[in-house]
Motif scaffolding. Sequence first.
Motif, PDB file in Angstrom:
ATOM      1  N   ARG A   1      -1.403  -7.920   3.402  1.00 58.77           N
ATOM      2  CA  ARG A   1      -2.458  -6.899   3.371  1.00 58.77           C
ATOM      3  C   ARG A   1      -3.853  -7.440   3.712  1.00 58.77           C
ATOM      4  O   ARG A   1      -4.770  -6.670   3.984  1.00 58.77           O
TER       5      ARG A   1
ATOM      6  N   MET B   1      -9.991  -2.649  -1.183  1.00 60.80           N
ATOM      7  CA  MET B   1      -8.813  -3.417  -1.591  1.00 60.80           C
ATOM      8  C   MET B   1      -9.228  -4.711  -2.282  1.00 60.80           C
ATOM      9  O   MET B   1      -8.743  -5.038  -3.376  1.00 60.80           O
TER      10      MET B   1
ATOM     11  N   SER C   1      -3.682  -3.639  -2.902  1.00 59.37           N
ATOM     12  CA  SER C   1      -3.585  -2.192  -3.107  1.00 59.37           C
ATOM     13  C   SER C   1      -4.515  -1.438  -2.161  1.00 59.37           C
ATOM     14  O   SER C   1      -5.511  -1.983  -1.677  1.00 59.37           O
ATOM     15  N   ASP C   2      -4.163  -0.191  -1.893  1.00 60.53           N
ATOM     16  CA  ASP C   2      -5.026   0.710  -1.115  1.00 60.53           C
ATOM     17  C   ASP C   2      -5.471   1.797  -2.086  1.00 60.53           C
ATOM     18  O   ASP C   2      -4.915   2.896  -2.113  1.00 60.53           O
TER      19      ASP C   2
ATOM     20  N   ARG D   1     -10.336  -2.199   3.533  1.00 60.02           N
ATOM     21  CA  ARG D   1     -10.018  -3.532   3.011  1.00 60.02           C
ATOM     22  C   ARG D   1     -11.057  -4.039   2.005  1.00 60.02           C
ATOM     23  O   ARG D   1     -10.740  -4.860   1.141  1.00 60.02           O
TER      24      ARG D   1
ATOM     25  N   GLY E   1       0.799  -1.223   0.000  1.00 58.17           N
ATOM     26  CA  GLY E   1       0.000   0.000   0.000  1.00 58.17           C
ATOM     27  C   GLY E   1       0.829   1.268   0.000  1.00 58.17           C
ATOM     28  O   GLY E   1       0.281   2.374   0.140  1.00 58.17           O
TER      29      GLY E   1
ATOM     30  N   TYR F   1       1.248  -2.491  -8.788  1.00 57.95           N
ATOM     31  CA  TYR F   1      -0.091  -1.923  -8.940  1.00 57.95           C
ATOM     32  C   TYR F   1      -0.258  -1.109 -10.227  1.00 57.95           C
ATOM     33  O   TYR F   1      -1.315  -1.119 -10.854  1.00 57.95           O
TER      34      TYR F   1
ATOM     35  N   ASP G   1      -8.537  -5.807  -6.100  1.00 54.45           N
ATOM     36  CA  ASP G   1      -7.797  -7.024  -6.439  1.00 54.45           C
ATOM     37  C   ASP G   1      -8.590  -7.920  -7.377  1.00 54.45           C
ATOM     38  O   ASP G   1      -8.044  -8.489  -8.332  1.00 54.45           O
TER      39      ASP G   1
END
Length: 427
Positions: A242, A205, A194-195, A202, A23, A170, A209
Amino acid sequence: MKIIETNLNFEIEKFKKPLGFKGKFLNGAWQVVVYLKSKDNYSIGIGTQSVLWSESNVFSENSEAGGNALMFATTQFALKLLKGKKIENPVKTLEEIFPLVHNFAKKITGRNDLRETFTLNSLVAVDNALWILYAKENNKLNFFEMLPEEYRKYFKYRHEKIACIPLISYAVSIEEIEKMINEGFFVLKIKIGSDPEGDGDREKMLKWDMERIKSIHEKFKNYYTPFTKNGKLPYYFDANGRYDSKDRLKKLIDFIDKIGALDQVIIIEEPFPEELEIDVNDLPVRIVADESAHTDKNVIERSQMGYKGVALKPIAKTLSMTLKILNEAEKRKMDYFCADLTVIPILVEWNKIFSSGIKTFPELKIPIVESNGFQYYKNWEIMLKYHPFYNKMWVKPKNGIFNLDEEFYNLSGGIFEISEHYKNLVM
């Protein structure tokens, strides 16, 4: 042998674009150079620092330069311990100095819970220098011959080909991924976790994803490679801790299954923060430890939790500790491979010579080694020329494959040869 003189220096190599994982983003890497001298010989050891990878809390609590300075100070402390010390072998030396060095690192970072990987990363250049000096002192200038017998037995092979794994972070586009595949790279290491909005959510996220994996799979699901047993491109997902729960990870795995990509997943690496000791025995994919496998002891713990593989990182956790990790992984029938830390060309050779002797992942026909420095370093082509054998055919991958010949093995990838560039930083 006795260490009578030491020196230490560093230089910063900038990235051409920020490298994103956990992140956050990195703008470059400190390259640390260690000089050791005995009565009759000297050695140069090199290491690449990554504070973000090894201890993200230290990275978050300091500037990028500040975190690197703390790690560099840890390396300096280790050299103070070595000066005047008699060395039996590098593995034993690391065992002796590590507790003292780690306590020092805890103090200067202000973190009693400092991850051991931070200290191990600080010791890579030291350990490499110790191994080279040890090999010279014992007239064993061959990687496999210098290894203690208890570890040498695992290096049964002399592979002619090793697949190079680039990094899909990313920001890497589908078009860039396609270019890599067309150039011959066939293992896709994809950063997840990823953030996207920088708010730590989350659920966002997970959604990001899922969309990322779907877009990649839809584009490349029918691509063929001769280097896997099913002919499909293998996926390697790296979460860098993560995912905050098993339930959320299962949602991702179920989604991957739903889109028909599950049979191509060979690795999901470090899904959880290491403090979440979650049993993964029932998950239908190979869960692999990386940062959480600081030491051989951690490999035992992760294996008991159902982790089926471990990323070996002599270039990030020292060769000495990696041999001990390999030993425990073998005892537990875990799969393993050498992963990168976005290291410089000379350090890639340490990973390659290590990988050239170990077993291959069961889904693959040739072994794999991650190397992504060429994607990120601004001066990669310049750094290639710091390699004593930069013009040899085995230094660069061709069509995504490192081709290893007799000369590569005779020279052990050049790891014992002194680079004039790095020598000039410490002598």
